[in-house]
Design a protein around this motif. Structure first.
Motif, mmCIF file in Angstrom:
data_model
loop_
_atom_site.group_PDB
_atom_site.id
_atom_site.type_symbol
_atom_site.label_atom_id
_atom_site.label_comp_id
_atom_site.label_asym_id
_atom_site.label_seq_id
_atom_site.Cartn_x
_atom_site.Cartn_y
_atom_site.Cartn_z
ATOM 1 N N ASN A 166 0.853 -1.184 0.000
ATOM 2 C CA ASN A 166 0.000 0.000 0.000
ATOM 3 C C ASN A 166 0.894 1.241 0.000
ATOM 4 O O ASN A 166 1.515 1.573 1.005
ATOM 5 C CB ASN A 166 -0.913 -0.002 1.228
ATOM 6 C CG ASN A 166 -1.892 1.168 1.216
ATOM 7 O OD1 ASN A 166 -1.858 2.013 0.328
ATOM 8 N ND2 ASN A 166 -2.758 1.227 2.222
ATOM 9 N N ASP A 214 -2.182 4.999 1.075
ATOM 10 C CA ASP A 214 -2.551 5.530 2.387
ATOM 11 C C ASP A 214 -1.999 4.584 3.453
ATOM 12 O O ASP A 214 -1.165 3.718 3.163
ATOM 13 C CB ASP A 214 -4.076 5.691 2.502
ATOM 14 C CG ASP A 214 -4.830 4.424 2.120
ATOM 15 O OD1 ASP A 214 -4.344 3.316 2.448
ATOM 16 O OD2 ASP A 214 -5.909 4.525 1.488
ATOM 17 N N ASP A 215 -2.469 4.747 4.677
ATOM 18 C CA ASP A 215 -1.965 3.918 5.777
ATOM 19 C C ASP A 215 -2.914 2.784 6.136
ATOM 20 O O ASP A 215 -2.830 2.195 7.217
ATOM 21 C CB ASP A 215 -1.692 4.782 7.010
ATOM 22 C CG ASP A 215 -2.941 5.515 7.489
ATOM 23 O OD1 ASP A 215 -3.983 5.432 6.804
ATOM 24 O OD2 ASP A 215 -2.876 6.178 8.539
ATOM 25 N N ASN A 216 -3.840 2.435 5.244
ATOM 26 C CA ASN A 216 -4.794 1.357 5.483
ATOM 27 C C ASN A 216 -4.078 0.012 5.375
ATOM 28 O O ASN A 216 -3.426 -0.270 4.379
ATOM 29 C CB ASN A 216 -5.928 1.450 4.461
ATOM 30 C CG ASN A 216 -7.069 0.490 4.765
ATOM 31 O OD1 ASN A 216 -6.854 -0.621 5.226
ATOM 32 N ND2 ASN A 216 -8.286 0.926 4.498
ATOM 33 N N HIS A 217 -4.201 -0.804 6.409
ATOM 34 C CA HIS A 217 -3.651 -2.162 6.361
ATOM 35 C C HIS A 217 -4.678 -3.162 6.900
ATOM 36 O O HIS A 217 -4.356 -4.088 7.632
ATOM 37 C CB HIS A 217 -2.337 -2.259 7.147
ATOM 38 C CG HIS A 217 -2.399 -1.692 8.532
ATOM 39 N ND1 HIS A 217 -2.263 -0.353 8.800
ATOM 40 C CD2 HIS A 217 -2.572 -2.303 9.732
ATOM 41 C CE1 HIS A 217 -2.361 -0.149 10.109
ATOM 42 N NE2 HIS A 217 -2.555 -1.326 10.691
ATOM 43 N N GLU A 218 -5.939 -2.975 6.499
ATOM 44 C CA GLU A 218 -7.060 -3.806 6.948
ATOM 45 C C GLU A 218 -6.860 -5.301 6.710
ATOM 46 O O GLU A 218 -7.245 -6.109 7.574
ATOM 47 C CB GLU A 218 -8.340 -3.326 6.261
ATOM 48 C CG GLU A 218 -9.563 -4.165 6.603
ATOM 49 C CD GLU A 218 -10.779 -3.782 5.776
ATOM 50 O OE1 GLU A 218 -11.804 -4.475 5.905
ATOM 51 O OE2 GLU A 218 -10.696 -2.820 4.984
ATOM 52 N N TYR A 234 -5.893 -7.645 9.544
ATOM 53 C CA TYR A 234 -6.753 -7.879 10.703
ATOM 54 C C TYR A 234 -7.406 -9.250 10.699
ATOM 55 O O TYR A 234 -7.972 -9.684 11.715
ATOM 56 C CB TYR A 234 -7.852 -6.807 10.777
ATOM 57 C CG TYR A 234 -7.347 -5.397 10.971
ATOM 58 C CD1 TYR A 234 -6.113 -5.148 11.564
ATOM 59 C CD2 TYR A 234 -8.108 -4.311 10.553
ATOM 60 C CE1 TYR A 234 -5.662 -3.846 11.735
ATOM 61 C CE2 TYR A 234 -7.665 -3.009 10.721
ATOM 62 C CZ TYR A 234 -6.432 -2.791 11.314
ATOM 63 O OH TYR A 234 -5.989 -1.506 11.475
ATOM 64 N N ARG A 239 -3.125 -2.010 -2.566
ATOM 65 C CA ARG A 239 -4.122 -0.959 -2.468
ATOM 66 C C ARG A 239 -4.309 -0.318 -3.837
ATOM 67 O O ARG A 239 -3.343 0.046 -4.499
ATOM 68 C CB ARG A 239 -3.672 0.095 -1.457
ATOM 69 C CG ARG A 239 -4.718 1.149 -1.121
ATOM 70 C CD ARG A 239 -5.849 0.563 -0.332
ATOM 71 N NE ARG A 239 -6.697 1.603 0.271
ATOM 72 C CZ ARG A 239 -7.925 1.386 0.687
ATOM 73 N NH1 ARG A 239 -8.459 0.176 0.572
ATOM 74 N NH2 ARG A 239 -8.618 2.360 1.242
ATOM 75 N N GLY A 246 -10.215 -0.453 -4.558
ATOM 76 C CA GLY A 246 -10.026 -0.569 -3.115
ATOM 77 C C GLY A 246 -8.820 -1.419 -2.813
ATOM 78 O O GLY A 246 -7.735 -0.923 -2.510
ATOM 79 N N TRP A 247 -9.013 -2.727 -2.887
ATOM 80 C CA TRP A 247 -7.907 -3.678 -2.789
ATOM 81 C C TRP A 247 -7.929 -4.565 -4.022
ATOM 82 O O TRP A 247 -8.991 -4.841 -4.592
ATOM 83 C CB TRP A 247 -8.012 -4.555 -1.527
ATOM 84 C CG TRP A 247 -7.804 -3.795 -0.241
ATOM 85 C CD1 TRP A 247 -8.769 -3.337 0.604
ATOM 86 C CD2 TRP A 247 -6.559 -3.403 0.322
ATOM 87 N NE1 TRP A 247 -8.209 -2.682 1.667
ATOM 88 C CE2 TRP A 247 -6.839 -2.712 1.524
ATOM 89 C CE3 TRP A 247 -5.230 -3.561 -0.056
ATOM 90 C CZ2 TRP A 247 -5.851 -2.177 2.338
ATOM 91 C CZ3 TRP A 247 -4.237 -3.034 0.752
ATOM 92 C CH2 TRP A 247 -4.536 -2.352 1.929
ATOM 93 N N TYR A 255 -9.749 -10.802 -2.107
ATOM 94 C CA TYR A 255 -9.423 -9.447 -2.560
ATOM 95 C C TYR A 255 -9.389 -9.333 -4.080
ATOM 96 O O TYR A 255 -9.009 -8.282 -4.600
ATOM 97 C CB TYR A 255 -8.090 -9.010 -1.947
ATOM 98 C CG TYR A 255 -8.150 -8.975 -0.438
ATOM 99 C CD1 TYR A 255 -8.753 -7.909 0.228
ATOM 100 C CD2 TYR A 255 -7.661 -10.032 0.326
ATOM 101 C CE1 TYR A 255 -8.840 -7.889 1.615
ATOM 102 C CE2 TYR A 255 -7.742 -10.027 1.703
ATOM 103 C CZ TYR A 255 -8.333 -8.956 2.343
ATOM 104 O OH TYR A 255 -8.438 -8.933 3.711
#
Length: 652
Positions: free
Chosen positions: A404, A407-411, A414, A502, A507-508, A594
């Protein structure tokens, strides 16, 4: 239709220029004959696989050259090269080419653009046309249509090639009952059969510039496949061109070249190529004679003078390719200069300078090299953006990266990584285990598991899916065969290095650092399997559910040879009941979750059973529908949207 065929090389062409053009005369230079296409005659419409004839390729005869005075000959050719067109300056002077109509690209009758350019299967005359056209201003639907046509043709070619190879394997394993076994080239025979049935694309128009439906970066494992889709019409020659006898103005015109390092004087810097003309080589590919300004060489010079772009395909050796090489379409180039010089061998060679046109996608060959550097280079050399070096936490055979740089999204980190779907316990007790095979050293034709698949295995010796089926039975825990059995493909995990990345558009998304061959296994679409009653409860809580019964039945397209065999029947065995279950991916999932949606996907879903025999709860295995280059996004047809929410069954 939004697609247009550009009728002239120059956009502001007057309506009538034939009178001026007709006074021009062509120079008296006869080009060499084009080598004919590799072709084996098959007269049996049902394609008799017992015909195992090696095609013969004829080479054009080289003209004799007096080698007593090399430099005298070089000077003679050089003078010819410089003055070949000086006798008609009114025609070949650069200023003359401001005339809007070069007569290189001729008008065509108004007709449906789909049938005019791509659907050559409706035309029985497969002689290559001498009519040059350029396709421009394609809308979204046009692009989608042509991509579907190209993809369908390539799938047909790949499926037929795999089928031919399997038949050859059977013949070899049958103690050579037909006598001495001959090496059959599946790529040549498949192309020949498709040509006999008029399934080669773009034979009725000679397209200048981009081929509709072929993208920059598309990869081909066999040169004949390039011919089948109309990218390059000659199976051997490096320069494909319209001969002077076919041209409307008597000049040969080059349309495409293949750069594969076959000439020692070539120089390739990516955006700029110094390309050596053809001719003068002996049977060992050594320069043994002077090159002449004729045939493809003359066509390249004419394309330079007319300002006609040429397609460039690069070919080079690649580990893991079934042919040992790959061919990558790298876009359009302009021929900007040409000259004659003494080559490294001491013979005169004709050189052309090609410069890549601007505003094109990145070269596929450059992406291949970049992906290779990511695979083999140290971790410290990777670009910024890699947030996790293995999402699977070593559960998969190969690492699954998370990237990615937006941005800092690392969903995706989780979720618990799930390598195989989790079925309810009752699934393993319903329907019985069905028994297993007794093949100790590996399954062969006629074993119990082959009979379960209708008498033939679903995969070839290389693990490629031969054709899609309603359901595939793989060997399971009750079989005696080893883990490397040819009938254990999808249960052994992924073999490619995937990357969840990303994307601003989806989105992904998912892409691979490896080149994926058409028909190859990719991964399982995993989740926790729920019955209908359980799914109703979970959906009330807003959990992410996937409904497999909504996926598009793309498996039926893979291996569809209905245009080859008149008696082809879509596989219907075994009959599978509608999938009446859901997959919960709200807490446990894998890389497949994904994959983005596409109405023209490069991945299909194939239902597979191996660890149980309950037809109602198969595994969802994903296979490649086409050759997928490294760093190209993988896509899946998620099918119909939910009737209540209007959304696709997709968790991305």
């Amino acid at each position: 239709m939004a697609s247009l065929i550009d009728l002239n090389l120059y956009p502001d062409s007057p309506a009538d220029v034939t009178g001026a053009a007709s006074t021009l005369t062509a120079p008296k230079l006869e080009p060499k004959e084009e080598p004919f296409d590799v072709h084996t005659n098959y007269t049996n419409p049902n394609f008799d696989f017992s015909l195992n004839t090696q095609p013969k390729i004829s080479q054009p005869a080289e003209q004799a050259v007096d080698e007593t005075d090399v430099y005298s000959e070089f000077n003679r050719i050089s003078k010819m090269f410089q003055t070949a067109f000086s006798g008609t300056p009114e025609r070949y002077d650069d200023a003359t080419f401001t005339d809007p109509d070069s007569r290189a690209i001729v008008p065509v009758q108004e007709e449906n653009q789909h049938s005019a350019v791509a659907d050559s299967s409706r035309r029985r005359n497969q002689q290559r046309s001498g009519e040059l056209v350029r396709v421009t201003n394609l809308g979204f639907e046009d692009e989608r249509y042509f991509r579907l046509v190209v993809r369908k043709t390539r799938m047909m070619y790949d499926s037929l090639r795999v089928l031919v190879s399997m038949e050859d394997e059977k013949r070899k394993s049958n103690n050579n009952l037909f006598g001495r076994s001959r090496n059959a080239r599946g790529d040549l025979r498949s192309a020949s059969v498709m040509k006999d049935r008029c399934l080669w694309l773009n034979r009725d128009k000679r397209i200048v510039g981009a081929i509709p439906g072929v993208y920059v970066g598309d990869i081909f494992f066999f040169r004949m496949e390039i011919c089948v889709v109309g990218m390059h019409g000659l199976p051997q020659a490096g320069i494909d061109y319209l001969t002077s006898s076919q041209s409307s103005n008597g000049d040969p015109i080059a349309t495409s070249i293949i750069v594969s390092g076959g000439y020692e004087d070539d120089q390739d810097a990516g955006d700029v190529i110094i390309y050596t003309g053809h001719g003068g080589q002996d049977k060992y590919s050594r320069q043994a004679d002077h090159q002449r300004l004729e045939g493809g060489n003359l066509a390249m010079e004419r394309s330079m003078r007319y300002g006609i772009e040429v397609r460039v395909v690069r070919g080079f050796r690649y580990a893991g390719s079934p042919s040992g090489k790959v061919y990558v379409y790298d876009g359009l180039y302009n021929v900007v200069d040409s000259w004659l010089e003494v080559g490294k061998s001491g013979f005169g060679v004709i050189k052309f300078k090609l410069v890549r046109m601007e505003n094109q996608p990145e070269m596929g060959s450059a992406i291949l090299k970049y992906a290779e550097s990511l695979r083999n280079g140290p971790l410290q050399s990777r670009p910024r953006g890699y947030m996790c070096m293995d999402m699977s936490m070593k559960k998969e055979n190969m690492p699954v990266f998370l990237f990615n740089d937006i941005d800092d999204n690392h969903e995706p980190m989780y979720y618990d990584y799930l390598t195989s779907s989790v079925f309810p316990p009752f699934v393993y007790h319903c329907g019985g285990n069905g028994g297993g095979c007794n093949c100790v050293s590996g399954c062969t034709d006629g074993c119990f598991c082959a009979k379960k698949n209708g008498g033939e295995f679903a995969y070839d010796q290389n693990g490629l899916l031969v054709r899609g089926k309603p359901l595939v039975f793989e060997c399971g825990p009750h079989c005696s065969c080893p883990p490397n059995c040819r009938n254990r493909v999808s249960q052994n995990g992924i073999k490619n290095r995937f990357e969840v990345f990303r994307s601003k558009e989806t989105g992904w998304g998912v892409r691979s650092l490896d080149l994926i061959q058409a028909g190859s296994f990719i991964c399982e679409y995993t989740g926790v399997i729920l019955t209908r009653e359980q799914a109703q409860l979970f959906s009330m809580n807003g959990d992410s559910l996937i409904y497999p019964n909504r996926f598009g039945e793309r498996w039926a397209e893979w291996g569809d040879l209905s245009q080859i065999f008149s008696d082809y029947v879509r596989p219907s065995y075994p009959s599978v009941p509608p999938l009446d279950f859901a997959m919960d991916v709200s807490r446990m999932r894998n890389v497949a979750c994904y994959l983005s949606h596409s109405s023209c996907p490069n991945v299909l879903v194939q239902l597979v059973l191996y660890d149980h025999s309950n037809f109602a709860f198969p595994h969802l295995m994903l296979f490649a529908m086409e050759n997928i280059p490294p760093m190209r996004e993988l896509s899946l047809d998620y099918g119909e949207a939910d009737e209540w929410t209007g959304k696709l069954s997709i968790c991305n």
